[in-house]
Scaffold this motif. Structure first.
Motif, short mmCIF file in Angstrom:
data_model
loop_
_atom_site.label_atom_id
_atom_site.label_comp_id
_atom_site.label_asym_id
_atom_site.label_seq_id
_atom_site.Cartn_x
_atom_site.Cartn_y
_atom_site.Cartn_z
N SER A 44 -15.82 -27.13 21.41
CA SER A 44 -16.81 -26.31 22.10
C SER A 44 -16.76 -24.87 21.58
O SER A 44 -17.79 -24.23 21.37
CB SER A 44 -16.54 -26.32 23.61
N LEU A 47 -18.36 -24.83 18.27
CA LEU A 47 -19.81 -24.90 18.41
C LEU A 47 -20.37 -23.54 18.78
O LEU A 47 -21.39 -23.09 18.24
CB LEU A 47 -20.17 -25.94 19.49
N HIS A 48 -19.69 -22.88 19.72
CA HIS A 48 -20.11 -21.54 20.11
C HIS A 48 -20.00 -20.58 18.93
O HIS A 48 -20.87 -19.74 18.68
CB HIS A 48 -19.26 -21.05 21.29
N SER A 51 -22.89 -21.09 16.65
CA SER A 51 -24.09 -20.42 17.17
C SER A 51 -23.98 -18.91 16.91
O SER A 51 -24.98 -18.23 16.69
CB SER A 51 -24.26 -20.71 18.67
N THR A 92 -29.98 -18.72 22.90
CA THR A 92 -29.01 -19.66 22.33
C THR A 92 -27.70 -19.65 23.12
O THR A 92 -27.05 -20.69 23.25
CB THR A 92 -28.70 -19.33 20.85
N VAL A 96 -26.35 -23.21 24.46
CA VAL A 96 -24.99 -23.65 24.13
C VAL A 96 -24.18 -23.89 25.41
O VAL A 96 -23.42 -24.86 25.51
CB VAL A 96 -24.28 -22.60 23.24
N HIS A 153 -22.02 -12.34 21.82
CA HIS A 153 -21.65 -13.62 21.24
C HIS A 153 -20.17 -13.60 20.83
O HIS A 153 -19.42 -14.53 21.11
CB HIS A 153 -22.53 -13.92 20.02
#
Length: 300
Positions: A44, A47-48, A51, A92, A96, A153
């Protein structure tokens, strides 16, 4: 028409480029490590991070485009590119987050053994890399919504890595494997909170909303104190981008003055708007007893 632009808000794109390179490295490391260890939280986090790479690239491109000069086909240039990037990046973050929530719930009911030592080392790597990137963008994030979206982010990535580290330690010493899912859920909830706030701010600018800090009634009150002003009406106030705050209005003059006299009146109004309201781009249409709607806000 006034053009008083404040260039103290210039940001450094090179810091963003360096952060992109660092995040490509950490994304690949965490993805491979997550697959090998079986950690959903680590996957995870990867994945973040991925992004983040996309959002950082988007932010970097938008930053460059926003500096492009105006032309006959693009009379404002591409100054809104960074606001658009901030909007997409915020969206996003939220997308996510929901993907992570789905995966966490599924894993919660089907817990799996996880190679916690690998999770711990990769989480530490994520904290160091993202922490350094956060420091690089901290100053720019205070000045620019696009940079703030990139900064958020990275900040949430660092926090995610901290959560993964805590989860890894609990799994290593207490074999509490469901903690992986709980940490993932906490990461996702935080992403939704910060993403929604950023999305709201970017949306307000894109939709030409009156900025929160601007009180149109107060503007009217102050402008009406100036000698020669009868009524300021048909008013629009909006952000073109974070550096340019625009006001457009009709001004009904109290007397039928010459253009040279109106120039002096206009200068006084522009100075007032800049100093008191930080409006650095003013476009005012002069009128004298013209028959048109005199409401402060007119539906075009």
């Amino acid at each position: 028409m006034s053009h008083n632009h404040n260039h103290s808000h210039e940001v450094q794109g090179k810091n963003l480029l360096f952060s992109i390179i660092l995040n490509v490295v950490i994304t690949l490391a965490q993805l491979i490590g997550g697959i090998v260890s079986g950690s959903l939280a680590l996957i995870s986090d990867a994945l973040h991070n991925f992004s983040d790479v996309l959002s950082l690239v988007f932010s970097f491109v938008a930053h460059k485009l926003s500096r492009r000069k105006a032309s006959l086909n693009q009379t404002f240039g591409l100054k809104r590119a960074e606001i658009l990037a901030a909007f997409v990046n915020a969206a996003t973050l939220i997308i996510v987050a929901f993907i992570l929530i789905y995966g966490a719930i599924e894993r919660f009911f089907n817990p799996q053994a996880i190679e916690s030592k690998l999770v711990i080392w990769l989480a530490l790597l994520g904290i160091v890399v993202n922490g350094f990137s956060v420091l690089l963008l901290k100053n720019d994030a205070d000045k620019n919504l696009n940079m703030k979206s990139a900064y958020l982010h990275l900040l949430t990535d660092m926090m995610a890595s901290v959560a993964v580290l805590v989860g890894g330690l609990l799994m290593l010493f207490y074999e509490i494997y469901w903690i992986d899912s709980v940490m993932t859920l906490l990461i996702a909830i935080y992403l939704i909170v910060v993403g929604f706030d950023l999305l709201k701010k970017a949306t307000k600018i894109l939709m030409l909303f009156t900025p929160d800090a601007i009180n149109i009634k107060e503007i009217i009150k102050e402008v009406h104190k100036i000698k020669g002003v009868n009524k300021l009406h048909h008013i629009h106030v909006w952000h073109l981008n974070e550096e340019e705050l625009h006001l457009e209005a009709h001004l009904d003059c109290s007397e039928d003055i010459k253009m040279s006299e109106f120039n002096n009146l206009l200068q006084e109004i522009e100075d007032l708007l800049l100093v008191k309201f930080e409006i650095n781009h003013t476009n005012i249409q002069p009128e004298f007893k013209r028959e048109d709607p005199k409401d402060y806000i007119v539906q075009d």
